[in-house]
Design a protein around this motif. Structure first.
Motif, PDB file in Angstrom:
ATOM      1  N   MET A   1     -10.535   2.508  -3.388  1.00 55.92           N
ATOM      2  CA  MET A   1     -10.580   3.854  -3.942  1.00 55.92           C
ATOM      3  C   MET A   1      -9.393   4.047  -4.884  1.00 55.92           C
ATOM      4  O   MET A   1      -8.304   3.579  -4.631  1.00 55.92           O
ATOM      5  CB  MET A   1     -10.537   4.865  -2.794  1.00 55.92           C
ATOM      6  CG  MET A   1     -10.431   6.291  -3.225  1.00 55.92           C
ATOM      7  SD  MET A   1     -12.024   7.080  -3.087  1.00 55.92           S
ATOM      8  CE  MET A   1     -11.770   8.555  -3.978  1.00 55.92           C
ATOM      9  N   ASP A   2      -9.614   4.753  -5.948  1.00 56.77           N
ATOM     10  CA  ASP A   2      -8.544   5.044  -6.899  1.00 56.77           C
ATOM     11  C   ASP A   2      -7.925   6.398  -6.577  1.00 56.77           C
ATOM     12  O   ASP A   2      -8.383   7.430  -7.061  1.00 56.77           O
ATOM     13  CB  ASP A   2      -9.108   5.035  -8.330  1.00 56.77           C
ATOM     14  CG  ASP A   2      -8.017   5.227  -9.362  1.00 56.77           C
ATOM     15  OD1 ASP A   2      -6.868   4.823  -9.102  1.00 56.77           O
ATOM     16  OD2 ASP A   2      -8.314   5.799 -10.425  1.00 56.77           O
ATOM     17  N   TYR A   3      -6.925   6.389  -5.725  1.00 58.14           N
ATOM     18  CA  TYR A   3      -6.243   7.627  -5.368  1.00 58.14           C
ATOM     19  C   TYR A   3      -5.326   8.044  -6.508  1.00 58.14           C
ATOM     20  O   TYR A   3      -4.795   7.208  -7.228  1.00 58.14           O
ATOM     21  CB  TYR A   3      -5.429   7.424  -4.094  1.00 58.14           C
ATOM     22  CG  TYR A   3      -6.247   7.012  -2.898  1.00 58.14           C
ATOM     23  CD1 TYR A   3      -7.366   7.743  -2.512  1.00 58.14           C
ATOM     24  CD2 TYR A   3      -5.911   5.884  -2.173  1.00 58.14           C
ATOM     25  CE1 TYR A   3      -8.114   7.371  -1.410  1.00 58.14           C
ATOM     26  CE2 TYR A   3      -6.658   5.510  -1.064  1.00 58.14           C
ATOM     27  CZ  TYR A   3      -7.754   6.254  -0.693  1.00 58.14           C
ATOM     28  OH  TYR A   3      -8.491   5.875   0.396  1.00 58.14           O
ATOM     29  N   LEU A  31       2.706  10.805   6.043  1.00 57.10           N
ATOM     30  CA  LEU A  31       2.600   9.721   5.073  1.00 57.10           C
ATOM     31  C   LEU A  31       1.436   8.815   5.433  1.00 57.10           C
ATOM     32  O   LEU A  31       1.070   8.713   6.601  1.00 57.10           O
ATOM     33  CB  LEU A  31       3.887   8.894   5.060  1.00 57.10           C
ATOM     34  CG  LEU A  31       5.102   9.521   4.393  1.00 57.10           C
ATOM     35  CD1 LEU A  31       5.725  10.570   5.270  1.00 57.10           C
ATOM     36  CD2 LEU A  31       6.103   8.460   4.078  1.00 57.10           C
ATOM     37  N   ALA A  32       0.890   8.170   4.400  1.00 55.27           N
ATOM     38  CA  ALA A  32      -0.197   7.217   4.614  1.00 55.27           C
ATOM     39  C   ALA A  32      -0.046   6.058   3.639  1.00 55.27           C
ATOM     40  O   ALA A  32       0.418   6.235   2.512  1.00 55.27           O
ATOM     41  CB  ALA A  32      -1.557   7.887   4.418  1.00 55.27           C
ATOM     42  N   ASP A  33      -0.445   4.886   4.093  1.00 58.67           N
ATOM     43  CA  ASP A  33      -0.522   3.711   3.226  1.00 58.67           C
ATOM     44  C   ASP A  33      -1.711   3.927   2.300  1.00 58.67           C
ATOM     45  O   ASP A  33      -2.848   4.009   2.752  1.00 58.67           O
ATOM     46  CB  ASP A  33      -0.707   2.472   4.084  1.00 58.67           C
ATOM     47  CG  ASP A  33      -0.922   1.206   3.291  1.00 58.67           C
ATOM     48  OD1 ASP A  33      -1.112   1.274   2.059  1.00 58.67           O
ATOM     49  OD2 ASP A  33      -0.932   0.136   3.916  1.00 58.67           O
ATOM     50  N   SER A  36      -2.112  -1.087  -2.205  1.00 60.02           N
ATOM     51  CA  SER A  36      -1.322  -1.659  -3.312  1.00 60.02           C
ATOM     52  C   SER A  36       0.144  -1.277  -3.230  1.00 60.02           C
ATOM     53  O   SER A  36       0.815  -1.126  -4.247  1.00 60.02           O
ATOM     54  CB  SER A  36      -1.895  -1.214  -4.659  1.00 60.02           C
ATOM     55  OG  SER A  36      -3.229  -1.633  -4.796  1.00 60.02           O
ATOM     56  N   GLY A  37       0.655  -1.087  -2.008  1.00 60.84           N
ATOM     57  CA  GLY A  37       2.055  -0.743  -1.812  1.00 60.84           C
ATOM     58  C   GLY A  37       2.380   0.724  -2.012  1.00 60.84           C
ATOM     59  O   GLY A  37       3.505   1.145  -1.772  1.00 60.84           O
ATOM     60  N   ARG A  38       1.401   1.509  -2.429  1.00 67.37           N
ATOM     61  CA  ARG A  38       1.652   2.934  -2.662  1.00 67.37           C
ATOM     62  C   ARG A  38       1.685   3.700  -1.344  1.00 67.37           C
ATOM     63  O   ARG A  38       1.061   3.316  -0.359  1.00 67.37           O
ATOM     64  CB  ARG A  38       0.569   3.530  -3.561  1.00 67.37           C
ATOM     65  CG  ARG A  38       0.571   2.938  -4.948  1.00 67.37           C
ATOM     66  CD  ARG A  38      -0.576   3.456  -5.780  1.00 67.37           C
ATOM     67  NE  ARG A  38      -1.828   3.120  -5.082  1.00 67.37           N
ATOM     68  CZ  ARG A  38      -2.985   3.705  -5.320  1.00 67.37           C
ATOM     69  NH1 ARG A  38      -3.082   4.651  -6.222  1.00 67.37           N
ATOM     70  NH2 ARG A  38      -4.065   3.341  -4.658  1.00 67.37           N
ATOM     71  N   THR A  55       4.814   4.902  -5.974  1.00 72.66           N
ATOM     72  CA  THR A  55       4.775   3.449  -6.099  1.00 72.66           C
ATOM     73  C   THR A  55       5.742   2.851  -5.086  1.00 72.66           C
ATOM     74  O   THR A  55       6.609   3.555  -4.542  1.00 72.66           O
ATOM     75  CB  THR A  55       5.191   3.011  -7.508  1.00 72.66           C
ATOM     76  OG1 THR A  55       6.580   3.356  -7.701  1.00 72.66           O
ATOM     77  CG2 THR A  55       4.333   3.655  -8.583  1.00 72.66           C
ATOM     78  N   PRO A  56       5.652   1.547  -4.855  1.00 72.16           N
ATOM     79  CA  PRO A  56       6.605   0.921  -3.941  1.00 72.16           C
ATOM     80  C   PRO A  56       8.066   1.164  -4.361  1.00 72.16           C
ATOM     81  O   PRO A  56       8.908   1.454  -3.517  1.00 72.16           O
ATOM     82  CB  PRO A  56       6.244  -0.563  -4.003  1.00 72.16           C
ATOM     83  CG  PRO A  56       4.809  -0.594  -4.380  1.00 72.16           C
ATOM     84  CD  PRO A  56       4.630   0.579  -5.303  1.00 72.16           C
TER      85      PRO A  56
END
Length: 77
Positions: A1-3, A31-33, A36-38, A55-56
Motif C-alpha cells: 500500500m502507498d501510505y 506508532l506503526a511500521d 520500507s523503514g517508514r 522516513t527511517p
C-alpha cells in the motif's frame, strides 16, 4: 500500500503500538511500521484522524533528539 502523510490513520493496515509510559486514558501517540523503514504516527484519541509518516532517517533523528533531551523544554507536566 502507498501510505502518505495526512491520510486517515485507520486506513493504515498495520499494528499500532503505544508507549508503556502512556496514560491509561489513551492520551498518547501511537506508532506503526508503515513498511520500507517508514514509521507512522497517530493520536490515540483520534485513531481515524490523520497519520504522519517519517522516513527511517527522520525517525532516527527524532529518536536521537528525544534521547538527548532536545524536546524537554516542550514538556508541560
Amino acid at each position: 500500500m502507498d501510505y502518505r502523510n495526512g491520510m486517515p490513520a485507520e486506513s493504515i493496515a498495520r499494528v499500532w503500538v503505544k508507549s508503556r509510559a502512556s496514560a491509561q486514558v489513551g492520551q498518547c501517540v501511537e506508532l506503526a511500521d508503515a513498511g520500507s523503514g517508514r514509521v507512522a504516527f497517530r493520536n490515540s484519541t483520534d485513531p481515524q484522524g490523520p497519520a504522519l509518516l517519517f522516513t527511517p532517517g527522520e525517525f532516527a533523528a527524532f529518536l536521537h533528539g528525544a534521547k538527548d533531551g532536545d524536546f524537554d523544554h516542550l514538556l508541560k507536566i
